[in-house]
Design a protein around this motif. Sequence first.
Motif, mmCIF file in Angstrom:
data_model
loop_
_atom_site.group_PDB
_atom_site.id
_atom_site.type_symbol
_atom_site.label_atom_id
_atom_site.label_comp_id
_atom_site.label_asym_id
_atom_site.label_seq_id
_atom_site.Cartn_x
_atom_site.Cartn_y
_atom_site.Cartn_z
ATOM 1 N N LEU A 1 0.707 -1.272 0.004
ATOM 2 C CA LEU A 1 -0.162 -0.016 -0.042
ATOM 3 C C LEU A 1 0.998 1.303 -0.201
ATOM 4 N N ASP A 2 0.703 2.052 -0.645
ATOM 5 C CA ASP A 2 1.070 3.502 -1.118
ATOM 6 C C ASP A 2 0.842 4.414 0.241
ATOM 7 N N LEU A 3 0.904 4.065 1.279
ATOM 8 C CA LEU A 3 0.510 4.964 2.481
ATOM 9 C C LEU A 3 0.781 6.126 2.498
ATOM 10 N N PRO A 4 0.078 7.597 2.930
ATOM 11 C CA PRO A 4 0.551 8.711 3.067
ATOM 12 C C PRO A 4 1.940 8.789 3.919
ATOM 13 N N GLU A 5 2.716 9.807 3.822
ATOM 14 C CA GLU A 5 3.661 9.832 4.950
ATOM 15 C C GLU A 5 3.228 10.276 6.196
ATOM 16 N N GLY A 6 3.696 9.875 7.241
ATOM 17 C CA GLY A 6 3.163 10.218 8.473
ATOM 18 C C GLY A 6 1.983 9.625 8.854
ATOM 19 N N SER A 7 1.806 8.286 8.381
ATOM 20 C CA SER A 7 0.652 7.463 8.646
ATOM 21 C C SER A 7 1.252 6.008 8.801
ATOM 22 N N ARG A 8 0.524 5.157 9.693
ATOM 23 C CA ARG A 8 0.848 3.535 9.705
ATOM 24 C C ARG A 8 -0.378 3.035 10.106
ATOM 25 N N LEU A 9 -0.432 1.659 9.462
ATOM 26 C CA LEU A 9 -1.868 0.876 9.950
ATOM 27 C C LEU A 9 -1.224 0.349 11.285
ATOM 28 N N ILE A 10 -2.238 0.316 12.331
ATOM 29 C CA ILE A 10 -1.601 -0.486 13.660
ATOM 30 C C ILE A 10 -2.056 -1.958 13.845
ATOM 31 N N SER A 11 -3.497 -1.876 13.662
ATOM 32 C CA SER A 11 -4.146 -3.321 13.964
ATOM 33 C C SER A 11 -5.313 -3.605 12.896
ATOM 34 N N ILE A 12 -5.621 -4.854 12.958
ATOM 35 C CA ILE A 12 -6.554 -5.248 12.019
ATOM 36 C C ILE A 12 -7.657 -6.078 13.050
ATOM 37 N N MET A 13 -8.841 -5.829 12.738
ATOM 38 C CA MET A 13 -9.830 -6.642 13.630
ATOM 39 C C MET A 13 -10.527 -7.378 12.512
ATOM 40 N N ARG A 14 -10.664 -8.653 12.789
ATOM 41 C CA ARG A 14 -11.307 -9.679 11.826
ATOM 42 C C ARG A 14 -11.888 -10.675 12.445
ATOM 43 N N ASN A 15 -13.295 -10.769 12.230
ATOM 44 C CA ASN A 15 -13.889 -11.944 12.768
ATOM 45 C C ASN A 15 -13.812 -11.755 14.424
ATOM 46 N N GLY A 16 -13.739 -10.690 14.874
ATOM 47 C CA GLY A 16 -13.710 -10.742 16.425
ATOM 48 C C GLY A 16 -12.395 -10.602 17.004
ATOM 49 N N ARG A 17 -11.454 -11.093 16.169
ATOM 50 C CA ARG A 17 -10.024 -11.018 16.640
ATOM 51 C C ARG A 17 -9.189 -9.955 16.098
ATOM 52 N N SER A 18 -8.167 -9.379 16.805
ATOM 53 C CA SER A 18 -7.219 -8.438 16.411
ATOM 54 C C SER A 18 -5.879 -8.980 16.244
ATOM 55 N N GLU A 19 -5.165 -8.494 15.334
ATOM 56 C CA GLU A 19 -3.829 -8.707 15.143
ATOM 57 C C GLU A 19 -2.977 -7.612 14.866
ATOM 58 N N ILE A 20 -1.619 -7.497 14.926
ATOM 59 C CA ILE A 20 -0.990 -6.283 14.671
ATOM 60 C C ILE A 20 -0.654 -6.210 13.137
ATOM 61 N N ALA A 21 -0.974 -5.148 12.664
ATOM 62 C CA ALA A 21 -0.399 -5.000 11.095
ATOM 63 C C ALA A 21 0.738 -5.135 10.837
ATOM 64 N N VAL A 22 1.539 -6.032 10.050
ATOM 65 C CA VAL A 22 2.731 -5.866 9.599
ATOM 66 C C VAL A 22 2.672 -6.015 8.013
ATOM 67 N N GLY A 23 3.802 -5.954 7.515
ATOM 68 C CA GLY A 23 4.025 -5.886 6.240
ATOM 69 C C GLY A 23 3.571 -6.966 5.227
ATOM 70 N N SER A 24 3.197 -8.089 5.762
ATOM 71 C CA SER A 24 3.028 -9.216 5.063
ATOM 72 C C SER A 24 1.176 -9.494 5.367
ATOM 73 N N THR A 25 0.670 -8.521 6.268
ATOM 74 C CA THR A 25 -0.676 -8.607 6.599
ATOM 75 C C THR A 25 -1.667 -8.237 5.308
ATOM 76 N N GLU A 26 -2.482 -9.161 5.049
ATOM 77 C CA GLU A 26 -3.500 -8.931 3.857
ATOM 78 C C GLU A 26 -4.647 -8.379 4.141
ATOM 79 N N LEU A 27 -5.079 -7.263 3.700
ATOM 80 C CA LEU A 27 -6.338 -6.728 4.060
ATOM 81 C C LEU A 27 -7.511 -7.482 3.464
ATOM 82 N N HIS A 28 -8.738 -7.716 4.215
ATOM 83 C CA HIS A 28 -10.037 -8.408 3.515
ATOM 84 C C HIS A 28 -11.026 -7.482 3.583
ATOM 85 N N PRO A 29 -12.156 -7.720 2.991
ATOM 86 C CA PRO A 29 -13.358 -6.913 3.015
ATOM 87 C C PRO A 29 -14.061 -7.236 4.338
ATOM 88 N N GLY A 30 -14.453 -6.318 4.948
ATOM 89 C CA GLY A 30 -15.025 -6.317 6.298
ATOM 90 C C GLY A 30 -13.803 -6.190 7.396
#
Length: 221
Positions: free
Chosen positions: A170-199
Amino acid sequence: MYILVAGGGKVGANFARTLLQDGKREVTLIEQRRDRFERLEQELEHHVILGDATEIHILERAGIARPPDVVAALTGDDEDNLVISQLAREKYGVPKVIARVNDPRNQAHFDLLGVSPTVSATRGLMALIEHEVPEHDLVHLLELRKENLEIVEVMIDKGAPAAGRRVEALDLPEGSRLISIMRNGRSEIAVGSTELHPGDQVLAILQPGKEDELRRVLLKT
């Protein structure tokens, strides 16, 4: 740790009670209304004193010259909270000052005088409502004024450009970073290899003013 609390209303009294529960903190609560003070004195005994926390001799009687580790200005009057915060920080060098903002319209005055962090029940309720019943694609959850950052939540739609892509792509804007992903009621830390899913509910930290750029990267254009 010594904590000085100004204001013995519901907010200040409950805060003081919570601090005193484990017996590990020294706490003094200042309340100027005699009827309220007398009720609190029966419960908290020597931890509460009678007086106006905007007056220097009352603050010094409460031990502000030590100084405390934290001063919490939690009265129901924003002007009083500003005065108490300024005295604690500027005159007595208290390292951490927390102020209550009763009317969100007064937040700018606290910001102008550098009083941070602040707490506002109204602002907190609005953030909770936006989180639970979102009307917008990007919800503001928390402002970190001192750090000039904010935390937002974004819901990834089915047709969003970020759906199916890894964070590192992802070409995220400078000065921003993804922190975490909540999926199906469970959270995970967002790292480079994390794939984003609808929902997915994505938490991001970014500099103020970068919201539109983040929308373009994560959401439908």
